[in-house]
Design an enzyme around this catalytic site. Sequence first.
Site, short mmCIF file in Angstrom:
data_model
loop_
_atom_site.label_atom_id
_atom_site.label_comp_id
_atom_site.label_asym_id
_atom_site.label_seq_id
_atom_site.Cartn_x
_atom_site.Cartn_y
_atom_site.Cartn_z
N HIS A 101 -5.10 -14.63 -7.25
CA HIS A 101 -3.76 -15.16 -7.53
C HIS A 101 -2.91 -15.38 -6.28
O HIS A 101 -2.06 -16.25 -6.25
CB HIS A 101 -3.01 -14.25 -8.52
CG HIS A 101 -2.84 -12.83 -8.05
ND1 HIS A 101 -3.90 -11.95 -7.92
CD2 HIS A 101 -1.74 -12.14 -7.66
CE1 HIS A 101 -3.45 -10.79 -7.49
NE2 HIS A 101 -2.15 -10.88 -7.32
N TYR A 130 6.45 11.74 17.81
CA TYR A 130 5.09 11.53 17.29
C TYR A 130 4.69 12.68 16.38
O TYR A 130 4.13 12.48 15.31
CB TYR A 130 4.11 11.40 18.46
CG TYR A 130 2.73 10.94 18.03
CD1 TYR A 130 2.38 9.60 18.12
CD2 TYR A 130 1.78 11.84 17.53
CE1 TYR A 130 1.12 9.15 17.72
CE2 TYR A 130 0.53 11.41 17.12
CZ TYR A 130 0.20 10.08 17.22
OH TYR A 130 -1.03 9.65 16.82
N LYS A 148 9.23 1.01 -4.49
CA LYS A 148 9.85 0.88 -5.80
C LYS A 148 10.98 1.92 -5.91
O LYS A 148 12.03 1.71 -5.35
CB LYS A 148 8.81 1.05 -6.92
CG LYS A 148 7.89 -0.14 -7.15
CD LYS A 148 6.93 -0.41 -6.05
CE LYS A 148 5.85 -1.40 -6.41
NZ LYS A 148 4.51 -0.85 -6.27
N PHE A 183 -3.07 0.48 -11.95
CA PHE A 183 -2.50 -0.60 -11.15
C PHE A 183 -3.63 -1.29 -10.38
O PHE A 183 -4.66 -0.68 -10.11
CB PHE A 183 -1.47 0.00 -10.19
CG PHE A 183 -0.72 -1.03 -9.40
CD1 PHE A 183 0.21 -1.85 -10.02
CD2 PHE A 183 -0.95 -1.20 -8.04
CE1 PHE A 183 0.91 -2.81 -9.29
CE2 PHE A 183 -0.26 -2.15 -7.31
CZ PHE A 183 0.67 -2.96 -7.93
N ASP A 184 -3.43 -2.58 -10.01
CA ASP A 184 -4.57 -3.31 -9.43
C ASP A 184 -5.11 -2.71 -8.13
O ASP A 184 -6.32 -2.65 -7.93
CB ASP A 184 -4.32 -4.82 -9.33
CG ASP A 184 -3.05 -5.18 -8.58
OD1 ASP A 184 -2.44 -4.28 -7.99
OD2 ASP A 184 -2.68 -6.37 -8.57
N ALA A 232 5.05 5.29 -8.69
CA ALA A 232 5.92 4.26 -8.11
C ALA A 232 7.28 4.18 -8.81
O ALA A 232 8.31 4.03 -8.16
CB ALA A 232 5.22 2.91 -8.15
N ASP A 280 0.47 8.33 -10.69
CA ASP A 280 0.78 7.17 -9.84
C ASP A 280 2.26 6.90 -10.11
O ASP A 280 2.64 6.41 -11.16
CB ASP A 280 -0.11 5.99 -10.25
CG ASP A 280 0.19 4.75 -9.43
OD1 ASP A 280 1.13 4.77 -8.62
OD2 ASP A 280 -0.53 3.74 -9.62
C1 LIG Z 1 3.16 -0.98 -6.14
C2 LIG Z 1 2.29 -0.04 -6.81
C3 LIG Z 1 1.20 0.55 -6.15
C4 LIG Z 1 0.80 0.16 -4.75
O1 LIG Z 1 1.81 0.39 -3.85
P1 LIG Z 1 2.09 -0.54 -2.58
O2 LIG Z 1 3.28 0.10 -1.95
O3 LIG Z 1 2.36 -1.94 -3.04
O4 LIG Z 1 0.89 -0.47 -1.71
C5 LIG Z 1 0.44 1.47 -6.86
N1 LIG Z 1 0.73 1.78 -8.13
C6 LIG Z 1 1.77 1.25 -8.79
C7 LIG Z 1 2.06 1.66 -10.19
C8 LIG Z 1 2.57 0.31 -8.16
O5 LIG Z 1 3.60 -0.24 -8.82
#
Ligand SMILES: *Cc1c(COP(=O)(O)O)cnc(C)c1O
Length: 458
Positions: free
Chosen positions: A449, A72, A257, A124-125, A216, A214
């Site tokens: 969507h 933990y 990713k 990103f959304d 990913a 960000d």
């Molecule tokens: C996928 C993604 C996120 C969010 O990550 P999750 O692991 O899906 O929660 C944030 N920013 C970018 C650029 C992404 O591609």
Amino acid sequence: MELPFAESWKIKMVEPIRKSTREEREEWLKEAHYNVFQLKSDQVYIDCITDSGTGAMSDRQWAAMMTGDEAYAGARSFYELKDTITRITGFPYVIPTHQGRAAENVLFSALVKEGDIVPGNSHFDTTKGHIESRKAFAVDCTVDIAHDTQLEAPFKGNVDIDKLEKVLSENKDRVPFIIVTITNNTAGGQPVSMQNLREVRKVADKYGKRVIFDSARFAENAYFIKSREEEFKNATIKEICREMFSLADGMTMSAKKDGLVNMGGFIATSHEDWFEGAKKYCIPFEGYLTYGGMNGRDMAALAVGLDENTEFEMLQTRIHQVEFLASLLDEYGIPYQRPAGGHAIFVDADLILTNVPKEEFPAQTLTIELYKEAGVRGCEIGYILADRDPVTRENRFGGMDFVRLAIPRRTYTDNHIRVIAAALKNVFDRRDRITRGVRIVWEAELMRHFTVQLEPLA
Ligand SMILES: *Cc1c(COP(=O)(O)O)cnc(C)c1O
């Protein structure tokens, strides 16, 4: 003769997939209300709905899973992960989270407040969601050329420095940080140049602001920097990563990713105050600081995945496959966001289904046709995804209308890629006869969507 290009790995384990008949697919699609998110994955032959968490782990990653420490507090797997992240990014402070949006939630809880303005390049959304849900504003400062899908430019993901500077100079006290998405997903997986990251840093310093990446797809971004920016052609991917992150104050990461795992994420930063701020929210939202929503074994696999995916040959294999799909589409004359992005091809449905009015959602119609044609599942990144205007409740037809074909990492062969391209060509060849699209029968207020129910109009 010159040897052809081939993958930098071989296959040790396989998962059978099944073809289906057009009749079966038509039935399944009807049951799914013409929304491919509602299909079962067994009803899909080749799945390009996302590259998120859908990649294949290596033998070394699976081996690392067996060594996971599930303590933990103070798990060895956490320290393995933290040391790897620090080695690759230079950031000493690391907080694991269960995925990327959780990293945003934890960090933004500490940093974003009502009325704030967060400039960036096509947020990103979920990033935008975590800003807007705090009654703050995400201001898009992406370069204008990103919107011209047929223009070939090496770094269409860049931040427009003039737009950024304007936001900063007009709202100096309302900007908690700048966020740069590498690669720029929404603009078509397009990279951001090192030069642009340096310019962002300069403007940020001028206004005394911090910068978050960000991240990913940071490794794919580093690959593009190596292949397209002269200064870095002899640098290793790991050297480029260190250089990129030296220009930021912190990062949020969706490890699904470029981490090469199926679930996971983290925050990393060089600032103790950000770390302290985020810690307070990690514990109630995600879990204790040395696991933050992840299993020990998953942290162990992620540490290996980050190491593997910051090696040139791994990235070359990946990007080569995406470019291979693009080359087939070029051969067939099918328009997409040029040049090929890092993780996906964004097919420009507006330029293909020219007989389908915007009001009938061309990209969604193309997504449906592609699935019917060969069981290939793409994803609409267009007018349905854009949701309605929060004030007027009108559909937003101002943006782009893409079908995104995301390519999972190390999952499909080039033969699958050929099937995807051929299926799309068959639809493309009968595009003139596709004159009607779909109508919305039911929709959710936000993020419609995923659950929207549709009806074909033909
Ligand atoms: C996928 C993604 C996120 C969010 O990550 P999750 O692991 O899906 O929660 C944030 N920013 C970018 C650029 C992404 O591609």
